[in-house]
Design a protein around this motif. Structure first.
Motif, PDB file in Angstrom:
ATOM      1  N   VAL A  40       0.811  -1.229   0.000  1.00  0.00           N
ATOM      2  CA  VAL A  40       0.000   0.000   0.000  1.00  0.00           C
ATOM      3  C   VAL A  40       0.837   1.269   0.000  1.00  0.00           C
ATOM      4  O   VAL A  40       2.033   1.239   0.275  1.00  0.00           O
ATOM      5  N   GLY A  41       0.162   2.354  -0.277  1.00  0.00           N
ATOM      6  CA  GLY A  41       0.715   3.693  -0.021  1.00  0.00           C
ATOM      7  C   GLY A  41       1.777   4.148  -1.000  1.00  0.00           C
ATOM      8  O   GLY A  41       1.729   3.877  -2.200  1.00  0.00           O
ATOM      9  N   GLY A  42       2.767   4.841  -0.428  1.00  0.00           N
ATOM     10  CA  GLY A  42       3.794   5.504  -1.236  1.00  0.00           C
ATOM     11  C   GLY A  42       4.523   4.574  -2.184  1.00  0.00           C
ATOM     12  O   GLY A  42       4.870   4.964  -3.310  1.00  0.00           O
ATOM     13  N   CYS A  43       4.748   3.320  -1.769  1.00  0.00           N
ATOM     14  CA  CYS A  43       5.525   2.430  -2.648  1.00  0.00           C
ATOM     15  C   CYS A  43       4.710   2.017  -3.884  1.00  0.00           C
ATOM     16  O   CYS A  43       5.272   1.829  -4.967  1.00  0.00           O
ATOM     17  N   ARG A 128      -5.920   8.025   5.209  1.00  0.00           N
ATOM     18  CA  ARG A 128      -4.675   8.562   4.622  1.00  0.00           C
ATOM     19  C   ARG A 128      -4.823   9.949   4.037  1.00  0.00           C
ATOM     20  O   ARG A 128      -5.927  10.459   3.899  1.00  0.00           O
ATOM     21  N   ASP A 129      -3.678  10.503   3.679  1.00  0.00           N
ATOM     22  CA  ASP A 129      -3.671  11.911   3.296  1.00  0.00           C
ATOM     23  C   ASP A 129      -4.266  12.181   1.909  1.00  0.00           C
ATOM     24  O   ASP A 129      -5.248  12.884   1.759  1.00  0.00           O
ATOM     25  N   PHE A 130      -3.672  11.600   0.877  1.00  0.00           N
ATOM     26  CA  PHE A 130      -4.096  11.937  -0.491  1.00  0.00           C
ATOM     27  C   PHE A 130      -4.498  10.695  -1.263  1.00  0.00           C
ATOM     28  O   PHE A 130      -3.987   9.601  -0.996  1.00  0.00           O
ATOM     29  N   ILE A 132      -3.563   9.742  -4.035  1.00  0.00           N
ATOM     30  CA  ILE A 132      -2.419   9.070  -4.680  1.00  0.00           C
ATOM     31  C   ILE A 132      -1.718   8.089  -3.743  1.00  0.00           C
ATOM     32  O   ILE A 132      -0.933   7.263  -4.192  1.00  0.00           O
ATOM     33  N   ASN A 133      -2.000   8.192  -2.433  1.00  0.00           N
ATOM     34  CA  ASN A 133      -1.376   7.279  -1.473  1.00  0.00           C
ATOM     35  C   ASN A 133      -2.329   6.192  -0.995  1.00  0.00           C
ATOM     36  O   ASN A 133      -2.057   5.521  -0.008  1.00  0.00           O
ATOM     37  N   THR A 134      -3.459   6.039  -1.682  1.00  0.00           N
ATOM     38  CA  THR A 134      -4.454   5.084  -1.184  1.00  0.00           C
ATOM     39  C   THR A 134      -4.593   3.841  -2.061  1.00  0.00           C
ATOM     40  O   THR A 134      -5.555   3.093  -1.926  1.00  0.00           O
ATOM     41  N   PRO A 174      -3.189  19.605   9.783  1.00  0.00           N
ATOM     42  CA  PRO A 174      -2.581  20.647   8.934  1.00  0.00           C
ATOM     43  C   PRO A 174      -1.210  20.263   8.382  1.00  0.00           C
ATOM     44  O   PRO A 174      -0.754  20.874   7.408  1.00  0.00           O
ATOM     45  N   THR A 175      -0.546  19.278   8.971  1.00  0.00           N
ATOM     46  CA  THR A 175       0.764  18.898   8.419  1.00  0.00           C
ATOM     47  C   THR A 175       0.587  18.347   6.997  1.00  0.00           C
ATOM     48  O   THR A 175       1.534  18.312   6.224  1.00  0.00           O
ATOM     49  N   ARG A 176      -0.635  17.948   6.677  1.00  0.00           N
ATOM     50  CA  ARG A 176      -0.897  17.469   5.302  1.00  0.00           C
ATOM     51  C   ARG A 176      -0.682  18.580   4.279  1.00  0.00           C
ATOM     52  O   ARG A 176      -0.403  18.314   3.106  1.00  0.00           O
ATOM     53  N   ILE A 177      -0.836  19.832   4.723  1.00  0.00           N
ATOM     54  CA  ILE A 177      -0.614  20.962   3.807  1.00  0.00           C
ATOM     55  C   ILE A 177       0.841  20.963   3.358  1.00  0.00           C
ATOM     56  O   ILE A 177       1.145  21.137   2.172  1.00  0.00           O
TER      57      ILE A 177
HETATM   58  P1  ATP Z   1       7.799   9.048   0.592  1.00  0.00           P
HETATM   59  O1  ATP Z   1       8.215   7.626   0.468  1.00  0.00           O
HETATM   60  O2  ATP Z   1       8.082   9.859  -0.614  1.00  0.00           O
HETATM   61  O3  ATP Z   1       8.223   9.726   1.854  1.00  0.00           O
HETATM   62  P2  ATP Z   1       5.297   8.197   1.575  1.00  0.00           P
HETATM   63  O4  ATP Z   1       3.945   8.355   1.011  1.00  0.00           O
HETATM   64  O5  ATP Z   1       5.800   6.826   1.825  1.00  0.00           O
HETATM   65  O6  ATP Z   1       6.238   9.023   0.635  1.00  0.00           O
HETATM   66  P3  ATP Z   1       5.477   8.673   4.427  1.00  0.00           P
HETATM   67  O7  ATP Z   1       5.628   9.983   5.077  1.00  0.00           O
HETATM   68  O8  ATP Z   1       6.477   7.613   4.685  1.00  0.00           O
HETATM   69  O9  ATP Z   1       5.356   9.038   2.893  1.00  0.00           O
HETATM   70  O10 ATP Z   1       4.059   8.103   4.819  1.00  0.00           O
HETATM   71  C1  ATP Z   1       3.645   6.777   4.583  1.00  0.00           C
HETATM   72  C2  ATP Z   1       2.148   6.743   4.326  1.00  0.00           C
HETATM   73  O11 ATP Z   1       1.455   7.171   5.500  1.00  0.00           O
HETATM   74  C3  ATP Z   1       1.745   7.688   3.212  1.00  0.00           C
HETATM   75  O12 ATP Z   1       1.658   7.020   1.987  1.00  0.00           O
HETATM   76  C4  ATP Z   1       0.425   8.244   3.665  1.00  0.00           C
HETATM   77  O13 ATP Z   1      -0.626   7.533   3.081  1.00  0.00           O
HETATM   78  C5  ATP Z   1       0.382   8.023   5.157  1.00  0.00           C
HETATM   79  N1  ATP Z   1       0.531   9.291   5.880  1.00  0.00           N
HETATM   80  C6  ATP Z   1       1.671   9.901   6.277  1.00  0.00           C
HETATM   81  N2  ATP Z   1       1.420  11.052   6.899  1.00  0.00           N
HETATM   82  C7  ATP Z   1       0.083  11.204   6.906  1.00  0.00           C
HETATM   83  C8  ATP Z   1      -0.806  12.193   7.421  1.00  0.00           C
HETATM   84  N3  ATP Z   1      -0.356  13.296   8.024  1.00  0.00           N
HETATM   85  N4  ATP Z   1      -2.115  11.996   7.248  1.00  0.00           N
HETATM   86  C9  ATP Z   1      -2.579  10.888   6.646  1.00  0.00           C
HETATM   87  N5  ATP Z   1      -1.816   9.946   6.137  1.00  0.00           N
HETATM   88  C10 ATP Z   1      -0.493  10.070   6.263  1.00  0.00           C
END
Ligand code: ATP
Length: 427
Positions: A40-43, A128-130, A132-134, A174-177
């Motif tokens: 899941v997520g960023g990878c 999750r935040d965006f 694209i990360n879901t 707000p850190t999501r900003i």
């Molecule tokens: P990168 O590898 O470029 O740092 P990443 O998406 O893996 O990107 P991380 O900061 O490691 O970034 O976060 C891992 C996952 O956790 C993200 O894909 C995101 O979905 C979730 N996440 C991190 N921070 C938040 C947040 N503030 N709110 C919601 N979800 C978050």
């Protein structure tokens, strides 16, 4: 429409054989334990963008620690587990896997649960935040490589759009900003127009009181760490009105050109994002105007390190001295010159972009002349002389500089004469 087949092809084409081998282990063990597991997520996002990642997140519908323990019997990596969060990590020199149990704490209506396939996963992704990360990719044998896209993330990755999952998301955290801005630069994506509005609206609220500075600091560090032009990032922060997250009283008035000048000076002096204090140097133009008045706030809340505090102290000391002496002939003031000389060159890069007069003239004059006043005699030369006691070396060098500063001496011969006179007076 998502094509499962295409994603399976992607997985096979895009992943290194070694990583595929690891995923196969996770796949086999998940089946053996009858657990559903997903990449899941960023990878997954990075995979679709053809960015190699060796930091992989796995979500498990069930006990993540149990799955990770069993998987590690085959990998033999370093193993850490955190009972409280139901997470585990396996790490070796090639790869890092974070295993997490799908979290369902936001699940408001348990009765609805059976309605959604992969409901635990759904809830986990919804936190999750965006979009694209879901994205999730199933690792179980019967659906290996199948992409699960609850929130339209695949489309957003294709059109490079950053978008939250619900309107209150930025207010909630707000850190999501800052994360949104980071992804714009890191991935070359663009924050959706609607999200820009959500951010601006969120910034109208007093988020400053609810924010976690520790997390915000980490996000700022990340945002400035990956090599995009910090000047452009700062101007984007300005455009979205997000300086208020750092402090509500910030007043910022640097132009893009000035910022670029600052960062190219830092670069030419050899400072870059490998420096621990890089994030501080990046936010310095943002916080400069309130450094004096909010000094304690930054130390306490932002937990400046010793070196960062030293930067602030030296800068403040110089500015204070300068403001007291500005009516005198500043170019003839040796104490002021020495104070500026004692400031690290990274901070001098910053002073150079300040447009305040006569400070600006003074710093430019200093840059041009600082080497002119350096003695030609070296410390080593002095220590090789049998008639110079080591305790006097520092004093001699300082006096030589002072004499040059006032124009009393200039050549190497002048310096020798001065040194000989100094020694004969001391003995
Ligand atoms: P990168 O590898 O470029 O740092 P990443 O998406 O893996 O990107 P991380 O900061 O490691 O970034 O976060 C891992 C996952 O956790 C993200 O894909 C995101 O979905 C979730 N996440 C991190 N921070 C938040 C947040 N503030 N709110 C919601 N979800 C978050």
């Amino acid at each position: 429409e998502l094509s499962t087949k295409r994603v399976i092809l992607d997985l096979n084409v895009r992943l290194d054989q070694r990583i595929k081998d690891y995923l196969e282990i996770i796949s086999n063990v998940s089946d053996k334990l009858s657990l559903k597991s997903f990449l899941v997520g960023g990878c997954v996002r990075d995979l679709l963008l053809n960015i190699q990642s060796n930091d992989m997140d796995i979500v498990v519908e069930g006990d993540a620690i149990k799955l990770a323990q069993e998987v590690n019997k085959y990998i033999n990596g370093e193993f850490f587990s955190y009972e409280k969060f139901r997470t585990a990590t396996i790490k070796n020199e090639e790869i890092k896997f974070d295993f997490a149990s799908a979290r369902t704490e936001f699940y408001s209506c348990p009765a609805a649960k059976p309605l959604i396939e992969y409901s635990d996963l759904h809830n986990d992704m919804y936190r999750r935040d965006f979009s694209i990360n879901t994205l999730a990719i199933s690792l179980n044998k019967d659906s290996y490589g199948k992409m699960i896209d609850f929130f339209g993330g695949y489309e957003d990755i294709k059109i490079k759009r950053i978008r939250v999952l619900h309107p209150l998301s930025y207010v909630e955290d707000p850190t999501r900003i800052i994360r949104a801005i980071r992804f714009e630069f890191q991935l070359g994506f663009k924050i959706d127009k609607a999200d820009e509005e959500l951010i601006k609206n969120a910034m109208e609220l007093k988020l400053f009181n609810v924010i976690s500075f520790d997390v915000l600091k980490e996000e700022l560090k990340l945002m400035f760490s990956h090599g995009s032009c910090p000047a452009l990032i700062i101007m984007r922060m300005k455009e979205l009105n997000v300086f208020k997250l750092i402090h509500p009283k910030i007043s910022f008035n640097f132009s893009l050109d000035k910022l670029k000048g600052y960062f190219s000076c830092l670069k030419s002096e050899g400072f870059g994002n490998n420096l621990k204090e890089w994030w501080f140097l990046c936010i310095l133009p943002i916080i400069y105007n309130i450094l004096k008045s909010e000094d304690r706030f930054f130390k306490r809340k932002w937990k400046f390190t010793k070196k960062e505090i030293l930067y602030v102290e030296k800068l403040k000391k110089f500015l204070f001295k300068f403001s007291r002496k500005r009516s005198q002939n500043i170019f003839k003031d040796f104490d002021l010159f020495e104070t500026l000389e004692g400031i690290p060159s990274e901070i001098i890069c910053f002073l150079k972009i300040l447009e305040e007069k006569p400070l600006n003239d003074y710093v430019l004059w200093f840059e041009k002349n600082k080497n002119v006043f350096k003695p030609l005699t070296t410390g080593e030369e002095l220590s090789n002389r049998s008639d110079v006691k080591p305790v006097f070396i520092g004093e001699i060098l300082k006096n030589l500089k002072k004499e040059k500063f006032f124009g009393n001496i200039s050549t190497y011969e002048d310096e020798l004469k001065f040194i000989n006179k100094f020694i004969s007076e001391k003995s």
